[in-house]
Write a protein that holds these residues in place. Structure first.
Motif, PDB file in Angstrom:
ATOM      1  N   ALA A  59       5.567  -1.120   0.872  1.00  0.00           N
ATOM      2  CA  ALA A  59       5.086  -1.599  -0.418  1.00  0.00           C
ATOM      3  C   ALA A  59       6.163  -2.461  -1.060  1.00  0.00           C
ATOM      4  O   ALA A  59       7.367  -2.299  -0.799  1.00  0.00           O
ATOM      5  CB  ALA A  59       4.712  -0.427  -1.320  1.00  0.00           C
ATOM      6  N   SER A  60       5.710  -3.366  -1.926  1.00  0.00           N
ATOM      7  CA  SER A  60       6.647  -4.222  -2.649  1.00  0.00           C
ATOM      8  C   SER A  60       7.179  -3.488  -3.874  1.00  0.00           C
ATOM      9  O   SER A  60       6.444  -2.734  -4.533  1.00  0.00           O
ATOM     10  CB  SER A  60       5.947  -5.518  -3.061  1.00  0.00           C
ATOM     11  N   ALA A  61       8.457  -3.737  -4.182  1.00  0.00           N
ATOM     12  CA  ALA A  61       9.057  -3.111  -5.363  1.00  0.00           C
ATOM     13  C   ALA A  61       8.519  -3.707  -6.643  1.00  0.00           C
ATOM     14  O   ALA A  61       8.668  -3.100  -7.721  1.00  0.00           O
ATOM     15  CB  ALA A  61      10.577  -3.263  -5.308  1.00  0.00           C
ATOM     16  N   ASP A  62       7.879  -4.889  -6.565  1.00  0.00           N
ATOM     17  CA  ASP A  62       7.337  -5.553  -7.755  1.00  0.00           C
ATOM     18  C   ASP A  62       5.862  -5.222  -7.985  1.00  0.00           C
ATOM     19  O   ASP A  62       5.194  -5.901  -8.780  1.00  0.00           O
ATOM     20  CB  ASP A  62       7.506  -7.067  -7.629  1.00  0.00           C
ATOM     21  N   ALA A  63       5.344  -4.210  -7.284  1.00  0.00           N
ATOM     22  CA  ALA A  63       3.919  -3.871  -7.422  1.00  0.00           C
ATOM     23  C   ALA A  63       3.753  -2.372  -7.620  1.00  0.00           C
ATOM     24  O   ALA A  63       4.472  -1.563  -7.019  1.00  0.00           O
ATOM     25  CB  ALA A  63       3.136  -4.332  -6.204  1.00  0.00           C
TER      26      ALA A  63
END
Length: 280
Positions: A59-63
């Protein structure tokens, strides 16, 4: 009796068909999981125990992602129970906390072996969205599937994956939901056994009614025959001239039988009576 025989034939045929239908329902419920194929509206695929899939979820850290089950409603305090043969619906929320766009590509779900989530049991349809989420914005995706009725009473691992990418072309695959669920059977209708019992009970009631009607009809015929013979005997004893009284109504015959009759006198008796009267 001919009508009763025809009705009995149709009643027995109905009972036999009901038994066959109930047997078919039980046979379907006893199918093995390995024999399951596509479910309506789903892409079904079975992976044997020999095949394993590595977990490549990232997963993205910005989501940030969330999931909300709308049918059935899940309170997050107990094991999720999904009704077999009924539609399951949920919403996936996505929040873009970064400074660049994200593209939500697709959403998919699958059943896994409860003891080891690397073993796939069934893959469901993949919903494609390709929806762009701007920075500091959020989006909601809807997904639905139908658990097979053959899974009722068994626990499975439910895995929901969200596939998305950023503007740099980096792809992400995040497991939005990855927990054990229980497939339950909902008794919201008549099953094969209940239908068979109702049909059998209705057939027994109809047979009993028809049999009672036939019995009453035969008793009525016997009673009328006995009354006719009795009337004939009574008329025969008081009808020396053998006059046919059958065409007369029963009321007239009853009055004739009840009315007093004068005994017939011979001509000699009548002559003697007249002579005795003249002497006085």
């Amino acid at each position: 009796m001919k009508g009763f025989s025809i009705f009995l034939f149709f009643a027995v045929s109905t009972i036999v068909l009901a038994i066959n239908g109930a047997y078919g329902v039980y046979a379907q419920e006893d199918e093995n999981i390995d024999d399951i194929v596509d479910v309506e509206g789903e892409e079904g695929s079975i992976i044997t125990d020999e095949e394993t899939v590595e977990d490549t979820s990232n997963a993205s850290a910005d989501a940030d992602t969330t999931i909300l089950f709308t049918k059935p409603i899940y309170n997050m305090l107990s094991t999720l129970e999904l009704p077999a043969g009924n539609i399951v619906e949920f919403l996936v929320g996505f929040i873009n906390k970064g400074e660049s766009d994200f593209v939500l590509e697709s959403l998919d779900a699958s059943f896994r072996y409860a003891m080891d989530f690397n073993f796939y049991i069934q893959n469901f349809s993949t919903f494609t969205f390709n929806k762009v989420v701007k920075p500091k914005h959020e989006a909601t995706l809807a997904y639905s599937f139908i658990p097979s009725e053959n899974f009722a009473g068994r626990p499975f691992g439910l895995n929901v994956n969200l596939n998305y990418r950023d503007t740099n072309g980096i792809s992400y695959n995040e497991a939005v939901f990855n927990e054990t669920v229980q497939i339950i059977e909902i008794d919201d209708g008549l099953d094969g056994e209940t239908i068979f019992l109702y049909v059998f009970l209705a057939a027994c009631i109809i047979l009993a009614l028809v049999g009672g009607q036939q019995l009453l009809s035969s008793l009525g015929r016997k009673s009328r025959s006995s009354t006719t013979r009795k009337t004939a005997v009574e008329m025969g004893t008081s009808n020396p001239n053998n006059v046919d009284y059958d065409w007369l109504p029963k009321e007239v015959l009853n009055r004739i039988n009840k009315s007093p009759r004068t005994p017939k006198q011979s001509p000699r008796q009548r002559k003697a009576k007249r002579t005795a009267g003249s002497d006085d």
